[in-house]
Design an enzyme around this catalytic site. Structure first.
Site, short mmCIF file in Angstrom:
data_model
loop_
_atom_site.label_atom_id
_atom_site.label_comp_id
_atom_site.label_asym_id
_atom_site.label_seq_id
_atom_site.Cartn_x
_atom_site.Cartn_y
_atom_site.Cartn_z
N CYS A 79 -9.48 6.84 -15.83
CA CYS A 79 -9.24 8.00 -16.69
C CYS A 79 -8.96 9.25 -15.88
O CYS A 79 -9.54 9.48 -14.83
CB CYS A 79 -10.45 8.28 -17.57
SG CYS A 79 -10.93 6.90 -18.58
N ARG A 125 -3.22 6.94 -11.53
CA ARG A 125 -4.60 6.46 -11.51
C ARG A 125 -4.79 5.22 -12.38
O ARG A 125 -5.79 4.52 -12.25
CB ARG A 125 -5.53 7.57 -12.03
CG ARG A 125 -5.57 8.78 -11.14
CD ARG A 125 -6.25 9.93 -11.84
NE ARG A 125 -7.67 9.73 -11.99
CZ ARG A 125 -8.58 10.14 -11.12
NH1 ARG A 125 -8.21 10.76 -10.03
NH2 ARG A 125 -9.86 9.93 -11.33
N TRP A 158 -8.29 4.87 -19.48
CA TRP A 158 -8.31 3.48 -19.02
C TRP A 158 -9.47 2.83 -19.77
O TRP A 158 -10.63 3.15 -19.53
CB TRP A 158 -8.52 3.44 -17.51
CG TRP A 158 -8.38 2.08 -16.89
CD1 TRP A 158 -7.23 1.47 -16.51
CD2 TRP A 158 -9.44 1.18 -16.55
NE1 TRP A 158 -7.50 0.23 -15.96
CE2 TRP A 158 -8.85 0.03 -15.97
CE3 TRP A 158 -10.83 1.21 -16.68
CZ2 TRP A 158 -9.60 -1.05 -15.53
CZ3 TRP A 158 -11.58 0.13 -16.24
CH2 TRP A 158 -10.95 -0.98 -15.67
N ASN A 190 -14.36 11.18 -18.54
CA ASN A 190 -14.13 10.07 -17.61
C ASN A 190 -15.49 9.55 -17.21
O ASN A 190 -16.34 10.34 -16.78
CB ASN A 190 -13.35 10.60 -16.39
CG ASN A 190 -13.22 9.56 -15.28
OD1 ASN A 190 -13.54 8.39 -15.48
ND2 ASN A 190 -12.75 9.97 -14.12
N GLY A 191 -15.72 8.25 -17.32
CA GLY A 191 -17.01 7.68 -16.94
C GLY A 191 -17.52 6.77 -18.04
O GLY A 191 -16.78 6.39 -18.95
N GLU A 211 -5.89 -10.09 2.15
CA GLU A 211 -5.22 -8.89 1.67
C GLU A 211 -3.85 -9.23 1.07
O GLU A 211 -3.45 -8.70 0.03
CB GLU A 211 -5.07 -7.87 2.81
CG GLU A 211 -4.18 -6.69 2.53
CD GLU A 211 -4.57 -5.87 1.31
OE1 GLU A 211 -5.66 -6.07 0.77
OE2 GLU A 211 -3.75 -5.04 0.87
N LYS A 251 -2.59 -8.41 -2.76
CA LYS A 251 -1.38 -7.61 -3.04
C LYS A 251 -0.45 -8.36 -3.98
O LYS A 251 0.07 -7.79 -4.93
CB LYS A 251 -0.69 -7.30 -1.71
CG LYS A 251 0.07 -6.05 -1.67
CD LYS A 251 -0.76 -4.85 -1.22
CE LYS A 251 -2.02 -4.68 -2.00
NZ LYS A 251 -2.94 -3.70 -1.51
N GLU A 262 -2.02 -8.55 -7.58
CA GLU A 262 -2.20 -7.35 -8.40
C GLU A 262 -0.89 -6.79 -8.95
O GLU A 262 -0.87 -6.22 -10.03
CB GLU A 262 -3.00 -6.26 -7.67
CG GLU A 262 -2.32 -5.63 -6.49
CD GLU A 262 -3.16 -4.51 -5.86
OE1 GLU A 262 -3.83 -3.77 -6.58
OE2 GLU A 262 -3.11 -4.38 -4.63
N HIS A 306 -10.78 -29.03 2.28
CA HIS A 306 -12.12 -29.34 1.78
C HIS A 306 -12.23 -29.17 0.27
O HIS A 306 -13.33 -29.02 -0.26
CB HIS A 306 -13.16 -28.47 2.52
CG HIS A 306 -13.23 -28.77 3.98
ND1 HIS A 306 -13.77 -29.94 4.48
CD2 HIS A 306 -12.78 -28.09 5.06
CE1 HIS A 306 -13.68 -29.96 5.80
NE2 HIS A 306 -13.07 -28.84 6.18
N LYS A 363 -5.94 3.26 -10.04
CA LYS A 363 -5.88 3.60 -8.62
C LYS A 363 -7.26 3.96 -8.08
O LYS A 363 -7.68 3.46 -7.05
CB LYS A 363 -4.91 4.77 -8.42
CG LYS A 363 -4.74 5.19 -6.95
CD LYS A 363 -4.05 4.12 -6.15
CE LYS A 363 -3.86 4.50 -4.70
NZ LYS A 363 -3.50 3.33 -3.87
C1 AGP Z 1 -5.66 -2.35 -3.73
O1 AGP Z 1 -4.30 -2.42 -3.74
C2 AGP Z 1 -6.30 -1.82 -4.93
N1 AGP Z 1 -5.73 -0.63 -5.39
C3 AGP Z 1 -7.82 -1.81 -4.86
O2 AGP Z 1 -8.25 -3.06 -4.44
C4 AGP Z 1 -8.49 -0.72 -4.01
O3 AGP Z 1 -8.28 -0.98 -2.65
C5 AGP Z 1 -9.98 -0.69 -4.33
O4 AGP Z 1 -10.14 -0.35 -5.69
C6 AGP Z 1 -10.74 0.27 -3.46
O5 AGP Z 1 -10.29 1.58 -3.60
P1 AGP Z 1 -10.64 2.68 -2.55
O6 AGP Z 1 -10.07 2.29 -1.24
O7 AGP Z 1 -10.04 3.92 -3.11
O8 AGP Z 1 -12.14 2.75 -2.48
#
Ligand code: AGP
Length: 603
Positions: free
Chosen positions: A2, A27, A73, A99-100, A480, A484, A487, A503, A598
């Site tokens: 949010c 975000r 969100w 937000n929260g 990683e 990527k 997501e 395994h 984000k």
């Molecule tokens: C990665 O592409 C994501 N956006 C997500 O995994 C992100 O790295 C994670 O939410 C942690 O965010 P931060 O680095 O802002 O703490």
């Protein structure tokens, strides 16, 4: 997650709120709304979907000098206009964005409010009804009603509240969720992050947890919840509007991938002196030297970056490094060593899960360092020390330059600590030279975009699942790389330790299942190749990404050689491009993948 924006003063609130909400789009959100007052009449407009959908609902009569806006969100209740913010009190007099997560919203509803008075399912609606009740039924002044409600509400919140009978004031409070005040000439603003207001001002004021701010066009009054005045200076944000534009790029993610060589070179300039020696805060170096174990706490890509740096940190500092997923550690720390040092990796510096662990380390009196891309962020403010990545705003939800920047920043820390300890391994590691080679390696990979696009077209365009495999450092990159791909392209992908596949998981390999093998380490590359053969023997389609010193003539993508301590940075670049290409060739919104945010500011 949010986003909040609010303004009161002498400007067009609609314009400021809408451009602020556009800047907060990155975000992640699923609906949005604004409340505008101070004009001929008040307007409350909400929409599911994008900000452009909200914009299309605005008539020219939505005008005024004050207002609040929100991108939602969904947490409590599906994305819908009823659940979109701003929410109003029972009579419509009070208007709130939040937000929260209000943890005791059910108890508040049961104890204070009539059961049938709500339009939607959100926790926020209950908060604004509570404030409205305290004013309209119990006779409290709005500020006292807000304070009383804050004394009852438990959980995380950033609130901006307006009284429709008073277009001159915005009431603001926060606990755990991010919120900033922006200072203007003849107007003042509130927002979730500086980017939403940078067009209007570069002068900001922090708000800390459990502080209440009363904002008018000419004044900002900050108090604690008991009414004690708090005096706080402002700071100038070093953000530029051009930093947050995407220029001619189709997506921010591609721009941010391309920025990585510059990020590496900027880090060299930030963390080295003219003579090439390390320029890392000696207090941080000393604190790490005194530790018997380094704990890296992070989420998502930042967690993967921690693994990318682990071997290097251990090799240069001779101190064991343990990784923790922040959402797990927040609810129970394992047995800690006698002298722990905590490193919080966070691009945004606002991740609620990581902050929860940071609060616990603070309570235990343990030293901590936040490595972040956002100066002044919550994790930066609350840790003992901060090291900045300085990668410039990362707007795409998928983190790229923050991952590589985090590993590089930790390389400076590792070398500085190792040298202070007199370790040969650290002295012999010419980080400036090696990181310059990494920047060149990234550039070489970036020049292979067309080739990578063709591989994606052949192998990943329609697949539903895929694998990345690797050993040692390449396994961490595989983690990683798969995150990527998942997501932003919605391909179900696993990053697997190459030797572990047989395994159990190899049973998932079917005809044409793509498996991408990462090969950068001479000691294990032959074994990974063997595992890749096992996959192709079962019908899988193997793609190889190999560093030149271990490459075969038929490898698909080559990465120029870099020092093993930094190989995660170089090896991740083709995988970022693979994810980008897969998403864009599938016609998806690369920068704003579904369901994601984000900055993840709820636990
Ligand atoms: C990665 O592409 C994501 N956006 C997500 O995994 C992100 O790295 C994670 O939410 C942690 O965010 P931060 O680095 O802002 O703490």
């Amino acid at each position: 997650m949010c986003g909040i924006v609010g303004v009161v003063g002498n400007k067009s609130a609609t314009d400021i709120l809408m451009q602020g909400l556009e800047k907060l789009e990155y975000r992640g959100y699923d609906s949005a709304g604004i409340f505008v007052t101070g004009g001929n009449h008040d307007s409350l407009v909400k929409s599911v979907g994008r900000i452009r959908d909200l914009r299309s609902k605005l008539g020219i009569d939505v005008a005024g000098t004050a207002g609040i806006g929100h991108t939602r969100w969904a947490t409590h209740g599906k994305p819908s206009e009823e659940n979109a913010h701003p929410h109003t009190s029972a009579t419509g007099r009070f208007v709130l964005v939040h937000n929260g997560v209000i943890e005791n919203f059910k108890e508040i509803k049961a104890n204070y409010l009539p059961a049938d008075s709500f339009k939607g399912q959100t926790d926020t609606e209950i908060a604004v009804h509570l404030i409205g009740k305290f004013v309209e039924e119990d006779g409290l002044a709005p500020l006292d009603a807000f304070k009383k409600a804050l004394g009852i509400i438990e959980g995380s919140y950033a609130f901006a509240l307006m009284d429709a009978t008073d277009a001159t004031t915005i009431y603001v409070a926060k606990n755990k969720s991010p919120l900033l005040i922006g200072l203007g000439d003849g107007y003042n603003m509130v927002c979730s992050d500086a980017m939403a207001m940078i067009r209007e001002t570069s002068e900001f004021m922090e708000i800390h947890d459990k502080e209440l701010v009363v904002l008018t066009k000419g004044s900002v009054s900050v108090t604690d919840y008991d009414g004690n005045a708090i005096s706080r200076g402002s700071y100038t944000a070093e953000l530029d509007l051009s930093d947050i534009g995407k220029g001619t790029y189709p997506f921010y993610m591609l721009k941010e991938i391309d920025e990585q060589p510059a990020v590496m070179r900027k880090l060299i300039a930030t963390y080295t002196n003219a003579d090439g020696s390390m320029k890392v805060d000696s207090e941080i170096v000393k604190a790490v030297q005194e530790a018997d174990r380094i704990y890296i706490i992070a989420a998502g890509t930042s967690y993967n970056a921690g693994f990318g740096a682990k071997q290097m940190l251990e090799a240069l500092t001779d101190t064991p490094v343990e990784l923790g997923v922040s959402s797990e550690w927040g609810y129970g720390m394992p047995l800690l060593s006698k002298k722990p040092f905590f490193i919080f990796l966070s691009q945004s510096g606002e991740t609620a899960d990581s902050r929860q662990v940071l609060v616990k380390t603070g309570e235990l009196g343990l030293p901590s360092l936040t490595v972040t891309n956002v100066p002044g962020s919550t994790l930066s403010r609350e840790a003992t020390y901060t090291m900045l990545i300085g990668a410039g705003p990362e707007i795409a939800v998928a983190s790229t330059k923050a991952y590589t920047g985090q590993i590089a920043t930790l390389a400076f820390l590792a070398k500085a600590v190792g040298e202070a300890d007199g370790r040969e391994a650290a002295k012999d590691f010419d980080l400036v030279k090696e990181l310059s080679l990494v920047a060149q390696s990234i550039e070489a990979t970036l020049s292979e975009k067309e080739k990578i696009a063709a591989i994606v077209k052949d192998l990943l365009l329609t697949t539903r699942n895929a694998f990345y495999i690797g050993r040692k450092s390449d396994y961490f990159v595989a983690m990683e790389a798969s995150l990527k791909l998942k997501e932003i392209s919605y391909v179900q992908c696993e990053g697997f330790a190459a030797g572990e596949l047989k395994h159990g998981t190899i049973s998932l390999i079917e005809k044409d299942t793509p498996a991408i093998a990462l090969l950068s380490d001479a000691a294990v590359a032959p074994h990974t190749r063997g595992n890749a053969m096992e996959i192709s023997s079962r019908g899988g389609k193997v793609i190889t990404i190999a560093m030149e010193h271990v490459a075969n003539p038929d490898d698909d993508i080559l990465v120029t050689n870099v020092h093993p301590h930094l190989s995660a940075i170089a090896m991740v670049i083709p995988t970022q491009l693979i994810a980008y290409e897969t998403s864009s060739q599938r016609g998806l919104d690369v920068d704003k993948p579904r369901n994601l945010a984000k900055a993840v500011t709820v636990e």
